[in-house]
Scaffold this motif. Structure first.
Motif, PDB file in Angstrom:
ATOM      1  N   ASP A  66       0.849  -1.187   0.000  1.00 23.40           N
ATOM      2  CA  ASP A  66       0.000   0.000   0.000  1.00 23.40           C
ATOM      3  C   ASP A  66       0.890   1.244   0.000  1.00 23.40           C
ATOM      4  N   GLN A  68       0.341   4.246   0.919  1.00 27.32           N
ATOM      5  CA  GLN A  68       0.205   5.123   2.084  1.00 27.32           C
ATOM      6  C   GLN A  68       0.735   4.468   3.349  1.00 27.32           C
ATOM      7  N   THR A  69       0.283   3.247   3.615  1.00 34.24           N
ATOM      8  CA  THR A  69       0.675   2.577   4.861  1.00 34.24           C
ATOM      9  C   THR A  69       1.915   1.707   4.705  1.00 34.24           C
ATOM     10  N   ARG A  70       2.286   1.396   3.441  1.00 32.97           N
ATOM     11  CA  ARG A  70       3.424   0.526   3.139  1.00 32.97           C
ATOM     12  C   ARG A  70       3.246  -0.887   3.710  1.00 32.97           C
ATOM     13  N   LYS A  71       2.018  -1.271   3.921  1.00 39.99           N
ATOM     14  CA  LYS A  71       1.732  -2.632   4.363  1.00 39.99           C
ATOM     15  C   LYS A  71       1.533  -3.516   3.141  1.00 39.99           C
ATOM     16  N   ASN A 110       7.614   4.988  -4.024  1.00 38.75           N
ATOM     17  CA  ASN A 110       6.409   5.456  -3.345  1.00 38.75           C
ATOM     18  C   ASN A 110       5.892   6.770  -3.919  1.00 38.75           C
ATOM     19  N   TYR A 133       4.290  -0.310  -5.439  1.00 43.45           N
ATOM     20  CA  TYR A 133       3.392   0.392  -4.519  1.00 43.45           C
ATOM     21  C   TYR A 133       2.052   0.632  -5.223  1.00 43.45           C
ATOM     22  N   THR A 135      -1.796   2.264  -5.538  1.00 42.04           N
ATOM     23  CA  THR A 135      -2.680   3.391  -5.226  1.00 42.04           C
ATOM     24  C   THR A 135      -3.998   3.174  -5.937  1.00 42.04           C
TER      25      THR A 135
END
Length: 363
Positions: A66, A68-71, A110, A133, A135
């Motif tokens: 992700d 935003q969260t980098r999960k 990112n 990544y 979005t």
């Protein structure tokens, strides 16, 4: 003595016999056997059977995080070298059905740009594990849908006002006042303009197969439909006053409008030719068609003709809403033309000598 020789001969025969054979091998047979063996040895070693080589296909593992969260959202495995970003989006959609490929934006970094669908995994992979990544781009629509919606609305809306529906205009006032010929001519020119747009979108332009956010469709339709309603309301109003200089002003501006419309069409047909599209495109050159000679002066003549059409329509109808719409369209097309002109300068520098972007010798 004779008996001893006989016994030696019998022993020799026993030595040349093999178990399991009914007849012993004679000296002539052994000579033939040795001759055949020497022939085989002189011919060289026997060729080994060919070994079937199995091609090794490198597979990549795509880790999608992700933005935003980098999960980690999921891992897409068994991705080949020839696979593209579009293929990854398809597999990502199978793993996460709620995200359609058209609304998936993948980035190598990112904060980097979104990767195009045609980019191969091999061209961006530094190892067997690739991190991308994700979005969510939101609801998407095709470019063809946007153009058809933007141009169909003005065509129908203008005709709606041209009919002078009772709940828009006062019917008594409409019946008392005769329409000036310029009102009919304006409707004809307006319909020609947007009908040409629709036909070129369907049969001429090579519209990108990509998608764009739904908000762009809403903004485009609001702009075109809103201005068309304002323009059509004033021109078709019973109290509309004709141009100040009468039929001469109307006739000259109508001829200018039709010339610009024809020029715009021929330029769009020329730009849609395979020689002028794609990565190996060449810069268009003027040909026998006089409408293409403007390429000697500007690099984006389609925008030049488009602005000419709306200026002519403004002079022909002499209304404020058309003038404001023409001004806004001219500003927007000037920005588009300058952006394209810079790209042409980098790619076709030798063909851009003393050319302007949209207005000869000025802009």
């Amino acid at each position: 003595m004779f008996k001893r020789q006989k016994s030696l001969a019998s022993e020799h025969k026993k030595e040349l016999s093999f178990p399991g054979l009914s007849q012993p091998i004679t000296k002539n047979d052994t000579r033939k056997f040795h001759s055949l063996s020497e022939l085989v040895l002189l011919a060289g070693p026997l060729k080994p059977s060919p070994v079937i080589k199995h091609s090794k296909t490198t597979h990549f593992q795509i880790e999608i995080l992700d933005a935003q969260t980098r999960k980690q959202i999921c891992i897409v495995d068994k991705v080949t070298q020839a696979s593209t970003i579009h293929d990854v989006k398809q597999k990502f959609h199978k793993a996460c059905p709620k995200w359609y490929p058209s609304r998936v934006g993948l980035q190598l970094e990112n904060d980097g740009p979104y990767l195009k669908d045609y980019i191969t995994i091999q061209s961006i992979a530094a190892s067997s594990i690739v991190t991308l990544y994700f979005t969510d781009l939101g609801q998407q629509v095709r470019w063809t849908t946007i153009f058809l919606a933007e141009y169909t609305g003005p065509l129908l809306i203008y005709l709606f006002f041209y009919l002078r529906i009772s709940y828009i205009y006062d019917m008594k006032e409409s019946s008392r006042r005769l329409r000036h010929p310029v009102v009919h001519l304006a409707c004809f020119c307006h319909c020609i303009h947007y009908a040409r747009y629709l036909l070129e979108t369907l049969f001429v332009h090579k519209v990108s197969a990509g998608h764009t956010p739904l908000k762009n469709l809403i903004k485009g339709c609001a702009f075109y439909w809103g201005f068309t309603s304002w323009i059509a309301y004033y021109i078709n109003h019973p109290r509309y006053t004709p141009p100040s200089f009468g039929n001469r002003q109307v006739t000259l501006s109508a001829i200018s409008f039709l010339i610009c419309e024809a020029g715009n069409h021929f330029i769009n047909v020329m730009l849609a030719h395979p020689n002028h599209t794609g990565n190996n495109a060449c810069f268009p050159s003027p040909n026998y068609n006089p409408f293409t000679w403007i390429f000697f002066l500007v690099s984006c003549p389609n925008y030049t003709y488009e602005i000419g059409s709306w200026i002519s329509f403004t002079v022909m109808t002499q209304t404020l809403p058309v003038g404001i719409f023409t001004l806004l369209m001219s500003i927007q097309m000037s920005l588009w033309a300058q952006k394209k002109h810079k790209k042409y300068m980098k790619k076709f520098n030798s063909f851009m000598h003393r050319k302007s972007a949209i207005i000869p010798f000025i802009l």
